[in-house]
Design an enzyme around this catalytic site. Structure first.
Site, PDB file in Angstrom:
ATOM      1  N   ASN A 107       0.879  -1.116  -0.144  1.00 41.79           N
ATOM      2  CA  ASN A 107       0.220  -0.194  -0.094  1.00 41.79           C
ATOM      3  C   ASN A 107       0.818   0.777  -0.155  1.00 41.79           C
ATOM      4  O   ASN A 107       0.737   2.171   0.305  1.00 41.79           O
ATOM      5  CB  ASN A 107      -1.210   0.198   1.018  1.00 41.79           C
ATOM      6  CG  ASN A 107       0.034  -0.001   3.003  1.00 41.79           C
ATOM      7  OD1 ASN A 107       1.200  -0.707   2.796  1.00 41.79           O
ATOM      8  ND2 ASN A 107      -1.358   0.206   3.650  1.00 41.79           N
ATOM      9  N   ASP A 315       3.300  -4.280  12.540  1.00 40.26           N
ATOM     10  CA  ASP A 315       1.968  -3.779  11.536  1.00 40.26           C
ATOM     11  C   ASP A 315       2.195  -2.271  11.683  1.00 40.26           C
ATOM     12  O   ASP A 315       1.015  -1.274  11.756  1.00 40.26           O
ATOM     13  CB  ASP A 315       0.389  -4.766  11.972  1.00 40.26           C
ATOM     14  CG  ASP A 315      -0.466  -3.870  10.893  1.00 40.26           C
ATOM     15  OD1 ASP A 315       0.244  -3.653   9.808  1.00 40.26           O
ATOM     16  OD2 ASP A 315      -1.700  -3.516  11.332  1.00 40.26           O
ATOM     17  N   GLY A 334      -3.886   2.938  13.145  1.00 39.68           N
ATOM     18  CA  GLY A 334      -2.474   1.646  12.917  1.00 39.68           C
ATOM     19  C   GLY A 334      -1.753   3.385  13.940  1.00 39.68           C
ATOM     20  O   GLY A 334      -2.319   4.185  14.556  1.00 39.68           O
TER      21      GLY A 334
END
Length: 416
Positions: A107, A315, A334
């Site tokens: 991404n 992540d 996030g």
């Protein structure tokens, strides 16, 4: 507790505990002396004549040497958003956290969906080595509409993922069928957008008490159940990422029991926090999926211990300062974590007795390497579980600060 600045290199650490020693290390004993030179390079099985006279002898107990950590998936802000974090900062953050390999989600801008995009990552690897390993996109532009040229990308990526839900299950089935003979994993994020709605916190007691829109656990489990059935149909190896519910652990257990080629991961924050911890409405704990209940958290940890959940992912997701100084409900999801994950997990899971040191290291190192088809990691991460340090701006490499651990005292530090 010791202070970080008390270590002066080069240094010889006495009787270091060895975790997951690989066959090439030639170390049969669980403890060994470890020499760290002025460049913080680690030496085992060294000749005493290699040790400079000015070497400091460190007698502290409890230091651990383990295999290099492997992060299955994290986000690189470069190319596209270098103002959040550059490649050089990401690489340094990974090294500071003890990571030998980081799986880079596709991404980026542009997305990693064609050979031209992969040329950028070849150049990155020429400069920084193979610490950053890109995933290839399943669909063009990560839009979930048209498959990429999977065969063309396969040689240069560690696997395929869109890093977000793909609602078209027929497209997912086709992707599985194309990817299977290539010997790569497909990584899928199980989430049913029709059920998530505008939810920002796990639906339940705390969503009601905190007055925030709930995200039902079924949004994950219904999607996961459907994807498992596609694995049953295609027999394609699949990895399920960002699992966050107790029911998901049960579904993965059943799938493995049925002999399906599935693996699974949960993120470090979902193992260390639950929805109750959102009382401060800290936007740095706005995640996707949202933090689960305490029961979910304990089920995920039990899944790690039993091997149902194969690995722990970081992540790592940098966000700009202005993106996170907004109300919880509108903040982007996030958090960064490469430099915090190991010490926080050690304190929360090993010191508490929920996992052994070996179980934690397996989930952060050996198992992710197996999932990605990488060579077994070498002994390369020297960790001091009792070293206390302050997570201030000058102590981390990323220019992003989106972590609820910033400004806090952290116990545990990677030394080399």
């Amino acid at each position: 507790m010791s202070l970080e600045n008390s270590i002066i290199y080069p240094v010889l650490f006495k009787q270091v505990r060895i975790l997951s020693a690989d066959s090439s290390s030639n170390i049969a004993e669980p403890f060994a002396d470890v020499f760290v030179d002025s460049d913080r390079q680690i030496h085992l099985n060294f000749d005493q004549s290699q040790i400079p006279q000015e070497t400091n002898i460190d007698q502290r107990s409890g230091v651990v040497l383990g295999t290099g950590l492997i992060d299955l998936y994290s986000t690189s802000s470069e190319p596209g958003h270098e103002s959040k974090e550059t490649i050089s900062e990401l690489v340094q953050a990974a090294k500071n956290g003890g990571f030998a390999t980081i799986g880079i989600l596709p991404n980026t801008q542009p997305a990693i969906d064609d050979i031209a995009a992969l040329e950028f990552w070849r150049n990155v690897q020429q400069k920084h080595g193979n610490i950053l390993q890109p995933w290839g996109a399943i669909t063009k532009g990560l839009e979930g509409k048209q498959l990429t040229d999977i065969a063309e990308l396969a040689e240069s990526v560690i696997g395929f993922t869109d890093s977000k839900p793909i609602s078209n299950l027929l497209l997912v089935r086709r992707a599985m069928e194309y990817i299977k003979p290539l010997g790569k994993h497909i990584a899928l994020f199980p989430q049913n957008p029709d059920l998530t709605g505008t939810g920002v916190i796990r639906e339940g007691k705390w969503s009601l008490q905190y007055g925030m829109t709930g995200y039902p656990a079924a949004a994950e489990t219904t999607a996961l159940a459907a994807l498992i059935e596609l694995v049953r149909l295609t027999k394609a190896p699949a990895h399920f990422m960002r699992l966050s519910t107790a029911q998901s652990v049960e579904l993965i257990y059943q799938a493995k029991n049925d002999g399906l080629p599935v693996t699974a991961s949960a993120t470090w924050l979902h193992l260390c926090h639950c929805d109750r911890d959102l009382a401060t409405y800290d936007p740095n704990l706005r995640l996707s999926p949202p933090l689960g209940s305490e029961g979910d958290r304990l089920a995920l940890i039990a899944g790690i211990k039993s091997g149902v959940i194969d690995s722990i992912a970081i992540d790592h997701t940098p966000c700009a300062y202005e993106e996170k100084v907004v109300p919880f409900e509108v903040a982007p999801v996030g958090a960064i974590g490469l430099e915090f994950a190991l010490p926080v997990l050690w304190q929360n899971l090993v010191i508490s007795g929920l996992l052994t040191a070996t179980e934690l290291w397996q989930a952060l190192s050996v198992n992710p390497a197996k999932i990605l088809g990488l060579a077994p990691p070498k002994l390369s991460t020297l960790f001091e579980p009792c070293l206390e340090w302050l997570a201030k701006d000058s102590a981390i490499s990323s220019q992003s600060r989106n972590s609820n651990y910033m400004g806090r005292s952290i116990i545990g530090k990677v030394l080399a």
